[in-house]
Enzyme design. Structure first.
Site, PDB file in Angstrom:
ATOM      1  N   PHE A  22       0.839  -1.190   0.000  1.00  0.00           N
ATOM      2  CA  PHE A  22       0.000   0.000   0.000  1.00  0.00           C
ATOM      3  C   PHE A  22       0.875   1.241   0.000  1.00  0.00           C
ATOM      4  CE2 PHE A  22      -1.849  -3.308   2.721  1.00  0.00           C
ATOM      5  CZ  PHE A  22      -2.912  -3.681   1.921  1.00  0.00           C
ATOM      6  N   SER A  23       0.468   2.227  -0.773  1.00  0.00           N
ATOM      7  CA  SER A  23       1.173   3.505  -0.769  1.00  0.00           C
ATOM      8  C   SER A  23       0.978   4.171   0.579  1.00  0.00           C
ATOM      9  CB  SER A  23       0.629   4.407  -1.883  1.00  0.00           C
ATOM     10  OG  SER A  23       1.110   5.730  -1.718  1.00  0.00           O
ATOM     11  N   THR A  24       1.971   4.942   0.990  1.00  0.00           N
ATOM     12  CA  THR A  24       1.886   5.621   2.287  1.00  0.00           C
ATOM     13  C   THR A  24       0.769   6.656   2.319  1.00  0.00           C
ATOM     14  OG1 THR A  24       3.580   7.136   1.499  1.00  0.00           O
ATOM     15  CG2 THR A  24       4.318   5.304   2.853  1.00  0.00           C
ATOM     16  N   VAL A  25       0.294   7.059   1.134  1.00  0.00           N
ATOM     17  CA  VAL A  25      -0.794   8.057   1.090  1.00  0.00           C
ATOM     18  C   VAL A  25      -2.111   7.420   0.654  1.00  0.00           C
ATOM     19  CG1 VAL A  25       0.776   9.952   0.609  1.00  0.00           C
ATOM     20  CG2 VAL A  25      -0.212   8.686  -1.296  1.00  0.00           C
TER      21      VAL A  25
END
Length: 305
Positions: A22-25
């Site tokens: 998952f992307s951090t954002v």
């Protein structure tokens, strides 16, 4: 010619292991996990991090723990790799160990002929991409030279601090990516042998298995893996001191630990190729001399039955 990815002998059905990144954002984490569960994954490993980097501790741990017959499953290819070449490197490493790979939203499943064909197509695309990049680079340098411009980074030529720092950071990142990509081919052997055996012995064993390490480079690599929490700090501990006459015993033990399937004759041949002098004189090592050293290694606890 595209990078070859040879299939392995089909293994017995193993576990379906899911990997989600998952992307951090990106707050949407449930969708990937839900799809992997619906696909039948026994376990799902989750990692938060940017797709721009290969440095992924969770993925490195998952790749190390997979066994022959297992299937690594992702929702999409971009969840696993940042580029086609990185994807091919990872899958090739899995295939050599009898582990398959499957992407739920892409036609890639290395347990099927169709999936392997799609992978070969990706390999051809990656080779074409590299060739085009090289051709554009050469053309750009030639054009710049014709205009009287000097190739290279102006900031580095002028020794600007910010340019030097950026170049150093890029080299550092590339080095770490190379280590994490190749770790499964050398780190398990290091874990088997360290710290009971010296760095010299470990390097000799790795190089006999097709690597090209020096003590300095291997220690630097292990230090970096420990710093990134991808290896146990115990690997860096000082090896126990032993009398000089025990060196050959330790070396034979290290060879046997690295490859328990080797016969006494095969170990003797390795010692000959390393240039070690036989303990009983003569020009070549004999299996009886190897056995004597192995018996001694068992008595000292370096080897176990």
């Amino acid at each position: 010619m595209a990078k070859s990815l040879k299939g392995t002998v089909p293994a017995l059905p193993g576990r379906l292991i899911g990997y989600a990144r998952f992307s951090t954002v990106d707050p949407m984490t449930d969708a990937q996990v839900g799809e992997l569960r619906a696909a039948g994954c026994d376990r799902i490993h989750q990692e938060h991090g940017s797709g721009a980097s290969r440095v992924r501790p969770v993925l490195a741990r998952v790749l190390k723990e997979l066994s022959a017959g297992d299937v690594l499953v992702v929702v999409r290819l971009d969840r696993l790799a940042r580029s086609v070449s990185h994807l091919l490197d990872v899958i090739e490493g899995l295939e050599k160990r009898g582990v398959h790979f499957r992407s739920l939203h892409d036609p890639i499943d290395t347990s099927t002929p169709q999936g392997m064909f799609s992978l070969q197509v990706l390999g051809a695309v990656a080779q074409l991409e590299r060739a085009l990049i090289a051709e554009r680079t050469k053309s750009g340098m030639k054009a710049a030279k014709a205009r009287g411009r000097i190739a290279g980074n102006p900031g580095l030529r002028e020794r600007r601090p910010e340019a030097i720092q950026a170049a150093a950071a890029a080299r550092n990142q590339l080095y770490l990516e190379q280590l994490t990509t190749s770790a499964q081919t050398w780190l398990p052997t290091v874990k088997q042998l360290r710290p009971q055996h010296s760095w010299d012995n470990v390097v000799q064993i790795l190089n006999r298995r097709g690597h090209d390490w020096t003590v300095e480079r291997l220690r630097r690599a292990v230090h970096r893996m420990v710093k990134e929490k991808l290896a146990d700090p115990e690997l860096l501990a000082r090896s126990p001191r032993r009398p000089p006459e025990d060196r050959l015993m330790k070396l034979v033990a290290a060879i046997a630990i690295a490859d328990p399937t080797l016969s006494l004759r095969a170990i003797a041949d390795q010692l000959d190729q390393m240039g070690e002098r036989p303990v009983r004189g003569g020009r070549r090592w004999q299996p009886s001399s190897v056995k004597a050293l192995m018996d001694e290694a068992f008595r000292f606890g370096l080897l176990r039955h």
